[in-house]
Motif scaffolding. Structure first.
Motif, mmCIF file in Angstrom:
data_model
loop_
_atom_site.group_PDB
_atom_site.id
_atom_site.type_symbol
_atom_site.label_atom_id
_atom_site.label_comp_id
_atom_site.label_asym_id
_atom_site.label_seq_id
_atom_site.Cartn_x
_atom_site.Cartn_y
_atom_site.Cartn_z
ATOM 1 N N ARG A 1 0.432 7.433 -2.096
ATOM 2 C CA ARG A 1 0.479 8.185 -3.354
ATOM 3 C C ARG A 1 0.261 7.221 -4.514
ATOM 4 O O ARG A 1 0.631 6.044 -4.431
ATOM 5 C CB ARG A 1 1.834 8.894 -3.519
ATOM 6 C CG ARG A 1 2.173 9.837 -2.386
ATOM 7 C CD ARG A 1 3.500 10.554 -2.626
ATOM 8 N NE ARG A 1 4.605 9.647 -2.868
ATOM 9 C CZ ARG A 1 5.276 9.009 -1.922
ATOM 10 N NH1 ARG A 1 4.950 9.193 -0.645
ATOM 11 N NH2 ARG A 1 6.266 8.209 -2.213
ATOM 12 N N PRO A 2 -0.289 7.681 -5.620
ATOM 13 C CA PRO A 2 -0.482 6.805 -6.778
ATOM 14 C C PRO A 2 0.848 6.499 -7.452
ATOM 15 O O PRO A 2 1.828 7.252 -7.339
ATOM 16 C CB PRO A 2 -1.406 7.616 -7.687
ATOM 17 C CG PRO A 2 -1.167 9.040 -7.301
ATOM 18 C CD PRO A 2 -0.862 9.017 -5.840
ATOM 19 N N ASP B 1 -5.201 4.560 -7.470
ATOM 20 C CA ASP B 1 -4.767 3.162 -7.543
ATOM 21 C C ASP B 1 -5.500 2.332 -6.504
ATOM 22 O O ASP B 1 -5.855 2.839 -5.425
ATOM 23 C CB ASP B 1 -3.254 3.045 -7.312
ATOM 24 C CG ASP B 1 -2.453 3.661 -8.441
ATOM 25 O OD1 ASP B 1 -3.056 3.961 -9.495
ATOM 26 O OD2 ASP B 1 -1.239 3.846 -8.263
ATOM 27 N N GLU C 1 7.095 7.182 -6.355
ATOM 28 C CA GLU C 1 6.270 6.001 -6.090
ATOM 29 C C GLU C 1 6.285 5.102 -7.324
ATOM 30 O O GLU C 1 5.763 5.463 -8.373
ATOM 31 C CB GLU C 1 4.834 6.430 -5.751
ATOM 32 C CG GLU C 1 3.911 5.277 -5.491
ATOM 33 C CD GLU C 1 4.425 4.363 -4.386
ATOM 34 O OE1 GLU C 1 4.399 3.141 -4.585
ATOM 35 O OE2 GLU C 1 4.863 4.876 -3.336
ATOM 36 N N THR D 1 0.841 -1.194 0.000
ATOM 37 C CA THR D 1 0.000 0.000 0.000
ATOM 38 C C THR D 1 0.873 1.240 0.000
ATOM 39 O O THR D 1 2.030 1.202 0.435
ATOM 40 C CB THR D 1 -0.936 0.008 1.217
ATOM 41 O OG1 THR D 1 -1.758 1.170 1.182
ATOM 42 C CG2 THR D 1 -0.157 -0.004 2.515
ATOM 43 N N SER D 2 0.338 2.319 -0.502
ATOM 44 C CA SER D 2 1.060 3.580 -0.581
ATOM 45 C C SER D 2 0.089 4.722 -0.391
ATOM 46 O O SER D 2 -1.119 4.588 -0.641
ATOM 47 C CB SER D 2 1.763 3.715 -1.940
ATOM 48 O OG SER D 2 2.290 5.018 -2.101
ATOM 49 N N GLN E 1 -3.815 2.161 -3.047
ATOM 50 C CA GLN E 1 -3.517 3.474 -2.471
ATOM 51 C C GLN E 1 -4.432 3.771 -1.292
ATOM 52 O O GLN E 1 -5.621 3.455 -1.312
ATOM 53 C CB GLN E 1 -3.680 4.544 -3.550
ATOM 54 C CG GLN E 1 -3.374 5.961 -3.116
ATOM 55 C CD GLN E 1 -3.667 6.956 -4.223
ATOM 56 O OE1 GLN E 1 -3.753 6.593 -5.388
ATOM 57 N NE2 GLN E 1 -3.853 8.213 -3.856
#
Length: 830
Positions: free
Chosen positions: A512-513, A642, A695, A509-510, A645
């Motif tokens: 940011r896209p 995303d 990213e 997971t992040s 995200q």
């Protein structure tokens, strides 16, 4: 001469005459011994004890002292250390104060560890004078000379040579005068000098980590009795006496616990089982070739015990030789491989061999050789002398109790697997697979017998192959069991590893896209930020940059706003960003009028639906300088760009209503930097404290180790199948002679032999697929769950499974098909 000595002499001569078969048996027995011995020796050599690492830690000094951060209260004890960071803040100690604490006659030299910023990247740094006798032995000079003021030495991993220049961010250039090597860390990247600009990273502090301090030569040893007073003075202590104190040694239990005992027992059974079923067909080949020789010995007065001794002597000679060679090679490979492995990361100490486990593994290999020869030895004692001398195949009968015992073991193993699947440790699942495999080995003759009836509908060569395999099921069962055990192990590991990979991929997971570039500025004034932003716009022409904002309190302390959410069963801590509609458009990858309207009305836009409760988002504001705070803000849930995200975006007005101020210190853009980009290095020339992040999404490769397992399975399955096929070809001599006499061409004879290979590898692969799938699915739960309420991830690597279950039998059949088949001339006594 005694019977045992005669048997050993016969075994030695037979092994030398049949060198190919002997080499195959030795490889099958010795390979597990070689691998395990290598790993044991490698692990022991790469383990550096406190006593072995004493010189690298302290040099010739008696003690190393590191100043704790302000407000940290530390307590060091023989069993470990504990500390808290909310204590009373005191001023750092001076060298004179430390000397007074240690007593008259103490000599101190500065010794600080941290990082050095070089063109946007950080390298470990050590600030001390290597020319001082107190540092003797910590680092060894291999090239050039030791550094003086304004100079540095570097470790080989940095790739620099004497005469090169280092340009630290915001400091004067440093000249490299020498290359130094760490005695235990060949992969270490470190810069050493007496006056380098060392920075302490922002990571959480722990004893013996980064920090400024001293090396001390003390008039008396610093013992555990002296440590509390030094801790109270804000000093972390690493003393020569405390490092060598037996109280620091790890506590070793006098006996193994249940978990270790079960794991060790399962490993022993699996190693012996794999070795026996792999080497068993090769021993059976030897027995079939020596039936007439053994019958002649029996005709001259040899007893059944003598025949058993002769065949067991084969196992003793070949198993003992294989174990001896594999143990020697494993020790050598582990000793020589440790420095090589350590260059990729890790420690290396003096060469050490853990003799008790190594000798235990060697004894295990010898036992496996004897057990592999046990069944052929019993068959040799029971063979009918007249039948063998007449050239007829001996008749074999099934044991009616084996299928029932095998079924009981399989059912017990399945029940144990169901229970073990609920345990947090995958070791229990591996242990429960042992009775399943043992039960299937016992069931294999019965399974072979049930496959004879459908053979009537097969093509003639395959019909002959299947019926011969069924007729000689005692010989066929060993080969099928070997293929089954290997296939089951490989399929189980494949499903477990692929499930773990899939779970890690889904857990990624992040905030940011994918494809977003972020530039974050640290603590700086507005003028410096304006210069940094202007430089970023110049270096990224035509790239639209969107601003993000930093959160501060009234005293100017930086704050981070975070919330906690469960993602794929794991608790994740998110840091929210502060910005406007332009930043929202980047985070969503499109215009979302509903989310934009919520942001404009002063609500947080959250991309983690589970984090929003009753329209509110709970946040914790943390700072290294100010007190922590908790707050709740109104929020709406929106869809990110995303699927992996998360995160949240807060409007500036909402943050400022909560008692904070905001300043622009972040830039965002949907832009991918080229591989050779120097953006980070160029921006640090404006201000050292700047971070550039891109990213890239989930980048790990899918389970590359699975295909290594496939290669190992290829060797074992094809080798075991060809050994059994060679045995079948020798046993089918009269049948092939009869087929040739009635006009069968050579390709038909080869098809019969290839049919044996297809039958053995195909049946073993199918049974192994069933057993491996059960164990693999059970393994996936402890390997992919992360607490209560987290469902297991079960993923089957279909290309890998198809390659194992279909590809390996096809390859074994093709190898048998091109094998040269000779038409024997048989003679029968009637």
């Amino acid at each position: 001469m005694s019977a045992v000595a005669a048997a050993l002499r016969i075994a030695r001569r037979t092994a030398w005459r049949s060198r190919g078969r002997s080499a195959l048996i030795m490889v099958m027995i010795g390979l597990p011994v070689l691998v395990i011995t290598t790993l044991l020796t490698l692990t022991e050599t790469m383990s550096v004890t406190p006593r072995e690492g004493l010189t690298a830690e302290l040099g010739a000094a008696d003690v190393r002292l590191v100043q704790t951060p302000a407000g940290t209260e530390l307590q060091q004890q023989p069993g470990g250390a504990s500390w808290r960071t909310d204590g009373e803040k005191t001023a750092p100690r001076t060298a004179a104060e430390v000397t007074a604490l240690l007593g008259p006659g103490t000599r101190l030299i500065p010794f600080g560890t941290g990082v050095l910023r070089l063109d946007g990247e950080r390298v470990e740094a050590l600030e001390t004078d290597l020319r001082d006798p107190l540092t003797r032995g910590m680092l060894t000079l291999s090239e050039g000379r030791l550094p003086a003021t304004g100079e540095v030495a570097v470790t080989p991993a940095l790739g620099l040579r004497p005469g090169d220049l280092l340009r630290p961010s915001g400091a004067a250039p440093l000249t490299v005068t020498g290359v130094v090597e760490h005695p235990h860390l060949p992969s270490l990247k470190r810069v050493v000098g007496p006056d380098i600009p060392v920075e302490t990273p922002d990571e959480l502090w722990s004893p013996h980590h980064y920090g400024t301090g001293w090396l001390a030569d003390t008039p008396k040893p610093v013992t555990w009795a002296d440590v509390p007073a030094l801790n109270k003075a804000g000093l972390a202590v690493t003393s020569r006496v405390t490092l060598t104190d037996p109280a620091n040694a790890p506590v070793r239990a006098s006996d193994l616990g249940a978990r270790q005992a079960v794991g060790l027992g399962a490993m022993v059974i699996m190693v012996v089982l794999e070795t026996v079923v792999l080497a068993g067909p090769a021993f059976a080949v030897g027995l079939r070739r020596r039936r007439r020789e053994l019958a002649e010995i029996a005709a001259q007065g040899g007893s059944a015990r003598h025949l058993r001794t002769i065949v067991l002597a084969d196992g003793l000679v070949l198993g003992g030789t294989a174990t001896l060679v594999a143990t020697a090679l494993g020790i050598g490979a582990g000793t020589l491989g440790a420095p090589i492995v350590a260059r990729w990361g890790g420690r290396v100490g003096p060469p050490e061999v853990p003799w008790p486990p190594v000798l235990g593994v060697a004894a295990l290999g010898l036992l496996a050789g004897l057990v592999a020869a046990l069944v052929p030895a019993v068959q040799a004692a029971r063979q009918d002398t007249a039948t063998v001398l007449a050239g007829r195949a001996p008749a074999t009968a099934d044991r009616p109790g084996w299928p029932l015992a095998g079924a009981v073991l399989v059912l017990a193993g399945l029940g144990a697997t169901v229970v073990a699947r609920r345990q947090p440790d995958s070791m229990w699942v591996s242990a429960s697979a042992v009775p399943i495999l043992l039960g299937l080995v016992a069931l294999t003759p019965w399974l072979i017998g049930r496959t004879g009836r459908p053979a009537a509908r097969l093509w003639l060569p395959l019909r002959v192959s299947v019926r011969d395999a069924v007729r000689h099921r005692s010989r066929t069962a060993s080969a099928v069991a070997a293929v089954m055990a290997v296939t089951a192990t490989v399929v189980a590991v494949g499903i477990g590893a692929h499930s773990a990979y899939t779970d890690q991929r889904d857990a990624y997971t992040s905030a940011r896209p994918t494809g977003m570039l972020a530039i974050w500025g640290g603590s700086m004034g507005d003028a410096t930020w304006n210069r940094l932003r202007a430089e970023a716009e110049r270096l990224l022409p035509g790239v639209p940059l969107t601003a993000g904002h930093q959160v501060r309190d009234a005293e100017g302390h930086r704050y981070a706003l975070r919330y906690t959410v469960r993602w794929n069963g794991i608790r994740k801590r998110r840091t929210v960003v502060v910005g406007d509609r332009d930043l929202l458009r980047l985070l969503q990858g499109r215009d979302d009028p509903r989310a934009a309207a919520a942001l404009a009305s002063g609500k947080a836009v959250v991309f983690d639906a589970a984090a929003v409760r009753n329209g509110r988002l709970a946040l914790r504001a943390g700072s290294t300088g100010g007190p922590p705070r908790k707050l709740e803000v109104p929020a709406v849930v929106a869809t990110p760009a995303d699927e992996h995200q998360g995160g949240a975006l807060l409007p500036r007005a909402l943050v400022e209503r909560s008692g904070f101020s905001t300043v622009e210190r972040q830039l965002y853009a949907m832009h991918r930097l080229p591989a050779d980009s120097t953006l980070g290095r160029d921006l640090t020339r404006v201000v050292p404290r700047v971070t550039v992040a891109s990213e890239e999404g989930y980048r790990n490769l899918p389970e590359p180790g699975l295909w290594g397992w496939l290669a190992g399975a290829l060797v074992l399955v094809v080798g075991g199948t060809l050994a059994a096929t060679r045995l079948a070809s020798a046993d089918m001599g009269p049948e092939r002679a009869a087929m040739s006499a009635v006009g069968a061409p050579p390709r038909t004879l080869r098809a019969v032999v290839a049919g044996q290979a297809l039958y053995i590898s195909g049946l073993g692969a199918l049974v192994g697929l069933a057993a491996g799938t059960v164990t693999g699915v059970a393994l996936s739960r402890p390997m992919t769950t992360h607490g209560a309420g987290d469902p297991a991830t079960i993923a089957v690597p279909w290309p890998f499974v198809i390659a194992v279950v279909v590809g390996l039998p096809v390859l074994a059949t093709a190898a048998a098909l091109v094998t040269r088949v000779r038409t024997p001339v048989t003679r029968r006594l009637v």
